[in-house]
Design an enzyme around this catalytic site. Structure first.
Site, PDB file in Angstrom:
ATOM      1  N   ASP A  20       0.999  -1.258  -0.239  1.00 21.89           N
ATOM      2  CA  ASP A  20       0.093   0.297   0.298  1.00 21.89           C
ATOM      3  C   ASP A  20       0.992   1.085   0.307  1.00 21.89           C
ATOM      4  OD1 ASP A  20      -2.342   1.432   0.007  1.00 21.89           O
ATOM      5  OD2 ASP A  20      -2.492   0.936   2.133  1.00 21.89           O
TER       6      ASP A  20
ATOM      7  N   ARG B 144      -9.732  10.586 -11.706  1.00 22.02           N
ATOM      8  CA  ARG B 144      -9.160  10.653 -10.973  1.00 22.02           C
ATOM      9  C   ARG B 144      -8.293   8.732  -9.889  1.00 22.02           C
ATOM     10  NH1 ARG B 144     -13.628  11.872  -6.554  1.00 22.02           N
ATOM     11  NH2 ARG B 144     -11.789  11.513  -5.559  1.00 22.02           N
TER      12      ARG B 144
HETATM   13  C1  LIG Z   1       2.004  13.146  -3.687  1.00 23.38           C
HETATM   14  C2  LIG Z   1       1.699  12.535  -2.140  1.00 23.38           C
HETATM   15  C3  LIG Z   1       1.686  11.664  -2.898  1.00 23.38           C
HETATM   16  C4  LIG Z   1       1.101  11.045  -1.529  1.00 23.38           C
HETATM   17  C5  LIG Z   1       1.215   9.441  -0.699  1.00 23.38           C
HETATM   18  C6  LIG Z   1       0.846   8.605   0.058  1.00 23.38           C
HETATM   19  C7  LIG Z   1       1.165   7.290   0.499  1.00 23.38           C
HETATM   20  C8  LIG Z   1       0.015   7.053   1.240  1.00 23.38           C
HETATM   21  C9  LIG Z   1       0.083   5.053   1.742  1.00 23.38           C
HETATM   22  C10 LIG Z   1      -0.898   5.060   2.348  1.00 23.38           C
HETATM   23  C11 LIG Z   1      -2.062   5.014   1.940  1.00 23.38           C
HETATM   24  C12 LIG Z   1      -3.506   4.824   2.326  1.00 23.38           C
HETATM   25  O1  LIG Z   1      -3.675   3.709   3.390  1.00 23.38           O
HETATM   26  S1  LIG Z   1      -4.272   5.337   2.204  1.00 23.38           S
HETATM   27  C13 LIG Z   1      -6.309   5.479   3.956  1.00 23.38           C
HETATM   28  C14 LIG Z   1      -6.990   3.820   3.103  1.00 23.38           C
HETATM   29  N1  LIG Z   1      -7.313   4.924   2.259  1.00 23.38           N
HETATM   30  C15 LIG Z   1      -9.131   5.232   2.436  1.00 23.38           C
HETATM   31  O2  LIG Z   1      -9.345   5.914   3.751  1.00 23.38           O
HETATM   32  C16 LIG Z   1      -9.911   5.720   1.334  1.00 23.38           C
HETATM   33  C17 LIG Z   1     -11.540   5.664   1.859  1.00 23.38           C
HETATM   34  N2  LIG Z   1     -12.281   5.997   0.750  1.00 23.38           N
HETATM   35  C18 LIG Z   1     -12.308   6.590   0.933  1.00 23.38           C
HETATM   36  O3  LIG Z   1     -12.172   7.682   1.036  1.00 23.38           O
HETATM   37  C19 LIG Z   1     -12.949   7.033  -0.479  1.00 23.38           C
HETATM   38  O4  LIG Z   1     -13.786   5.820  -0.819  1.00 23.38           O
HETATM   39  C20 LIG Z   1     -12.671   7.195  -1.666  1.00 23.38           C
HETATM   40  C21 LIG Z   1     -11.631   8.541  -1.471  1.00 23.38           C
HETATM   41  C22 LIG Z   1     -11.509   5.974  -2.116  1.00 23.38           C
HETATM   42  C23 LIG Z   1     -13.180   7.556  -3.013  1.00 23.38           C
HETATM   43  O5  LIG Z   1     -14.292   8.025  -3.120  1.00 23.38           O
HETATM   44  P1  LIG Z   1     -14.768   9.507  -3.851  1.00 23.38           P
HETATM   45  O6  LIG Z   1     -14.265  10.366  -3.586  1.00 23.38           O
HETATM   46  O7  LIG Z   1     -16.599  10.016  -2.966  1.00 23.38           O
HETATM   47  O8  LIG Z   1     -14.767   9.003  -5.217  1.00 23.38           O
HETATM   48  P2  LIG Z   1     -16.246   8.159  -5.845  1.00 23.38           P
HETATM   49  O9  LIG Z   1     -16.858   9.390  -6.621  1.00 23.38           O
HETATM   50  O10 LIG Z   1     -16.753   7.246  -4.936  1.00 23.38           O
HETATM   51  O11 LIG Z   1     -15.202   7.218  -7.134  1.00 23.38           O
HETATM   52  C24 LIG Z   1     -14.536   7.758  -7.790  1.00 23.38           C
HETATM   53  C25 LIG Z   1     -14.089   6.812  -8.875  1.00 23.38           C
HETATM   54  O12 LIG Z   1     -13.389   5.728  -8.915  1.00 23.38           O
HETATM   55  C26 LIG Z   1     -14.069   4.720  -8.011  1.00 23.38           C
HETATM   56  N3  LIG Z   1     -14.174   3.788  -7.184  1.00 23.38           N
HETATM   57  C27 LIG Z   1     -13.786   4.437  -5.866  1.00 23.38           C
HETATM   58  N4  LIG Z   1     -13.587   3.562  -5.571  1.00 23.38           N
HETATM   59  C28 LIG Z   1     -12.903   2.150  -6.090  1.00 23.38           C
HETATM   60  C29 LIG Z   1     -12.910   1.043  -4.950  1.00 23.38           C
HETATM   61  N5  LIG Z   1     -12.823   0.689  -4.143  1.00 23.38           N
HETATM   62  N6  LIG Z   1     -12.991   0.377  -6.381  1.00 23.38           N
HETATM   63  C30 LIG Z   1     -12.910   0.326  -7.197  1.00 23.38           C
HETATM   64  N7  LIG Z   1     -12.864   1.573  -8.089  1.00 23.38           N
HETATM   65  C31 LIG Z   1     -13.406   2.485  -7.130  1.00 23.38           C
HETATM   66  C32 LIG Z   1     -15.497   4.975  -9.109  1.00 23.38           C
HETATM   67  O13 LIG Z   1     -16.465   3.697  -8.600  1.00 23.38           O
HETATM   68  C33 LIG Z   1     -15.692   5.857  -9.796  1.00 23.38           C
HETATM   69  O14 LIG Z   1     -15.108   5.961 -10.817  1.00 23.38           O
HETATM   70  P3  LIG Z   1     -15.465   6.747 -12.575  1.00 23.38           P
HETATM   71  O15 LIG Z   1     -16.608   6.655 -12.114  1.00 23.38           O
HETATM   72  O16 LIG Z   1     -14.582   7.375 -12.101  1.00 23.38           O
HETATM   73  O17 LIG Z   1     -15.474   5.430 -13.377  1.00 23.38           O
END
Ligand SMILES: CCCCCCCCCCCC(=O)SCCNC(=O)CCNC(=O)[C@H](O)C(C)(C)COP(=O)(O)OP(=O)(O)OC[C@H]1O[C@@H](n2cnc3c(N)ncnc32)[C@H](O)[C@@H]1OP(=O)(O)O
Length: 186
Positions: A84, A129
């Site tokens: 990740d 995105r």
């Molecule tokens: C320079 C700095 C570096 C930074 C470097 C950073 C390194 C960090 C490493 C660790 C990273 C982490 O662990 S991050 C922590 C874990 N993750 C999280 O906490 C995220 C929790 N989830 C969320 O907040 C949300 O679900 C999001 C932001 C991921 C998506 O929500 P949203 O923003 O409302 O987007 P949404 O409209 O639903 O979706 C946008 C598009 O993505 C698709 N989509 C969304 N989720 C999914 C999914 N799981 N699987 C498939 N497709 C998906 C949708 O179908 C849509 O496609 P289309 O219609 O466009 O086709």
């Protein structure tokens, strides 16, 4: 490798932002308190990263005894966390903060405690995105080191976000992140 992951037809391959480090140069941590890469996170994994060619980065993880899952081997969740982090760090080439939306791992070989893992992670392309990434891990130091044997693979979908994303959890932040809340770019 048993993944059913497929890349979409409308994928485009971006250029790294101009301020992304050159191949071989160290990447900055994205947030000092990050469990994966932060240098101000005593409980963390202290991963380090360098830029690779193009949209690729390489990461390093020392498999400490505290990362044990089965007897003598790395915990699968730790390996997943490392992927990740590595794939998230590859997204630095976009110059935009990201979060993980989906991550899938194949565990190919046991990884003994005491190993040093190298991760090769990259952006495969973007659609709006959505940032499609992939990575492999090999053991480069330790009892079963072999840089040609892949011990794990990963595919992940990351989503670019704005600072509003972390504004929602601002009151829970442990520490004082740089703007925007620890996902500042290179
Ligand atoms: C320079 C700095 C570096 C930074 C470097 C950073 C390194 C960090 C490493 C660790 C990273 C982490 O662990 S991050 C922590 C874990 N993750 C999280 O906490 C995220 C929790 N989830 C969320 O907040 C949300 O679900 C999001 C932001 C991921 C998506 O929500 P949203 O923003 O409302 O987007 P949404 O409209 O639903 O979706 C946008 C598009 O993505 C698709 N989509 C969304 N989720 C999914 C999914 N799981 N699987 C498939 N497709 C998906 C949708 O179908 C849509 O496609 P289309 O219609 O466009 O086709």
């Amino acid at each position: 490798m048993s993944s059913t992951w497929t890349l979409p037809d409308d994928l485009t391959v971006p250029e790294p932002v101009e301020f992304f480090p050159a191949a071989g140069e160290k990447l900055p941590q994205h947030w000092s308190k990050c469990f994966g890469c932060g240098d101000d996170q005593p409980a963390g994994m202290a991963m380090s990263f360098r830029a690779g060619n193009g949209l690729e980065v390489t990461g390093r993880l020392e498999v400490a005894k505290k990362y044990q899952g089965g007897p003598g081997v790395i915990h699968g969740g730790i390996l997943s966390t490392a992927f990740d982090e590595a794939q998230g760090m590859a997204c630095m080439a976009l110059g935009s903060p990201v979060v993980t939306g989906h991550l899938e791992i194949d565990f190919a070989r046991p990884i003994p405690l005491g190993s040093v893992l190298e991760f090769r992670a990259r952006i495969d392309g973007v659609v709006r995105r959505k940032v499609y990434t992939s990575a492999e891990a090999v053991i480069v130091e330790g009892p079963t080191a072999d840089p040609d044997t892949v011990v794990g693979t990963s595919r992940g979908l990351f989503l670019t976000i704005t600072s509003e994303h972390f504004a929602k959890t601002k009151e829970f932040v442990d520490g004082e992140p740089t703007s925007p809340f620890g996902t500042s770019s290179v």
